[in-house]
Design a protein around this motif. Sequence first.
Motif, PDB file in Angstrom:
ATOM      1  N   THR A 137      27.580  28.424  51.799  1.00 32.49           N
ATOM      2  CA  THR A 137      28.255  27.359  52.504  1.00 32.49           C
ATOM      3  C   THR A 137      27.535  26.051  52.187  1.00 32.49           C
ATOM      4  O   THR A 137      26.673  26.002  51.309  1.00 32.49           O
ATOM      5  N   ILE A 138      27.904  24.978  52.881  1.00 33.40           N
ATOM      6  CA  ILE A 138      27.326  23.660  52.645  1.00 33.40           C
ATOM      7  C   ILE A 138      26.441  23.296  53.825  1.00 33.40           C
ATOM      8  O   ILE A 138      26.789  23.550  54.988  1.00 33.40           O
ATOM      9  N   GLY A 139      25.285  22.701  53.530  1.00 34.54           N
ATOM     10  CA  GLY A 139      24.392  22.236  54.578  1.00 34.54           C
ATOM     11  C   GLY A 139      24.031  20.773  54.391  1.00 34.54           C
ATOM     12  O   GLY A 139      24.122  20.229  53.290  1.00 34.54           O
ATOM     13  N   ASN A 140      23.646  20.142  55.475  1.00 26.03           N
ATOM     14  CA  ASN A 140      23.163  18.766  55.459  1.00 26.03           C
ATOM     15  C   ASN A 140      21.836  18.753  56.204  1.00 26.03           C
ATOM     16  O   ASN A 140      21.805  18.904  57.434  1.00 26.03           O
ATOM     17  N   ASP A 141      20.745  18.621  55.475  1.00 24.11           N
ATOM     18  CA  ASP A 141      19.405  18.635  56.059  1.00 24.11           C
ATOM     19  C   ASP A 141      19.069  17.229  56.567  1.00 24.11           C
ATOM     20  O   ASP A 141      18.273  16.506  55.976  1.00 24.11           O
ATOM     21  N   VAL A 142      19.685  16.854  57.687  1.00 24.69           N
ATOM     22  CA  VAL A 142      19.493  15.517  58.236  1.00 24.69           C
ATOM     23  C   VAL A 142      18.022  15.318  58.615  1.00 24.69           C
ATOM     24  O   VAL A 142      17.396  16.213  59.196  1.00 24.69           O
ATOM     25  N   THR A 143      17.483  14.144  58.290  1.00 28.12           N
ATOM     26  CA  THR A 143      16.049  13.905  58.418  1.00 28.12           C
ATOM     27  C   THR A 143      15.773  12.510  58.957  1.00 28.12           C
ATOM     28  O   THR A 143      16.340  11.531  58.473  1.00 28.12           O
ATOM     29  N   TRP A 154       6.997  18.294  59.104  1.00 25.98           N
ATOM     30  CA  TRP A 154       8.378  17.845  59.182  1.00 25.98           C
ATOM     31  C   TRP A 154       9.187  18.391  60.348  1.00 25.98           C
ATOM     32  O   TRP A 154      10.385  18.156  60.432  1.00 25.98           O
ATOM     33  N   THR A 155       8.560  19.113  61.255  1.00 28.05           N
ATOM     34  CA  THR A 155       9.321  19.790  62.299  1.00 28.05           C
ATOM     35  C   THR A 155      10.107  18.811  63.165  1.00 28.05           C
ATOM     36  O   THR A 155      11.311  18.989  63.398  1.00 28.05           O
ATOM     37  N   ARG A 156       9.440  17.770  63.677  1.00 26.11           N
ATOM     38  CA  ARG A 156      10.134  16.822  64.539  1.00 26.11           C
ATOM     39  C   ARG A 156      11.219  16.073  63.771  1.00 26.11           C
ATOM     40  O   ARG A 156      12.346  15.920  64.249  1.00 26.11           O
TER      41      ARG A 156
END
Length: 270
Positions: A137-143, A154-156
């Motif tokens: 599927t498609i993901g968006n790793d918003v950061t 990078w957790t928060r």
Amino acid sequence: MRIVRFASPSGLSFGVLDGDGQVAQVEGHPFATLSFTGRRFAQADVRLLSPILPSKVVCVGKNYAEHVKEMDTGDAPERPLLFLKPSTSVIGPGDAIRIPAGSTNVHHEVELAVVIGGSGARNLTPEQVPAAVFGYTIGNDVTERDMQKADGQWTRAKGFDSFCPLGPWIETDLRGLGKDPADLEITCTVDGEPRQAGRTSQLLFDVPTLVSHISQVMTLLPGDVVLTGTPAGVGPIRPGQRVECSVEGLGSLVNGVSGADTVSTAGGAR
């Protein structure tokens, strides 16, 4: 086959989306042999949710060379760089990415997402990985980029609610569509403006290598998701904008952007 999870007047269900825009409801979970209920819905009459609710989302950083360069954070890693996003960060197509209060530097990151199948994955070799993959599927790793830099880990920055859009469906047979997961076009636009463009053939570590490596560290449970990394072109998003992430053969994942106090259209359902 396109597996969806959807909301209808009768509740939440899994289903199969056909080429005519009809969703055929299935009993229970789609990892077992599919058993259809006989009920069908027009796609326009249901709301697609995130196609899976994973116990964890395992992400891979710095997995495209050009993205490593644009981030200016050192050399490419010698082995996959892993981090986690909580299950509570997952939202579906059409849900709002919510900007944290006071933040002005939230970025989009389009990614190919791998969904682990019913057998799970533990201590796999790369050759064993394809049999453990349920689909893509498609993901968006918003950061939140300022927090990412300030914290050093990078957790928060990547763990806020709504920071992991997934969807719109799981494709279980990309090769049957004449598509090779190892060489798919991957793009992102914001309000129609091209931002990111790459191909999965540019991954520094390919899908079999990634899933094998992760499975040596932690057991991947059925439905867990692996985000494989993002190509160059990441950039800021702000309330009122529309983010469209696309992967060849998988369609497009579209999400609006809202402020912290705006309630998602999902009403809490993911």
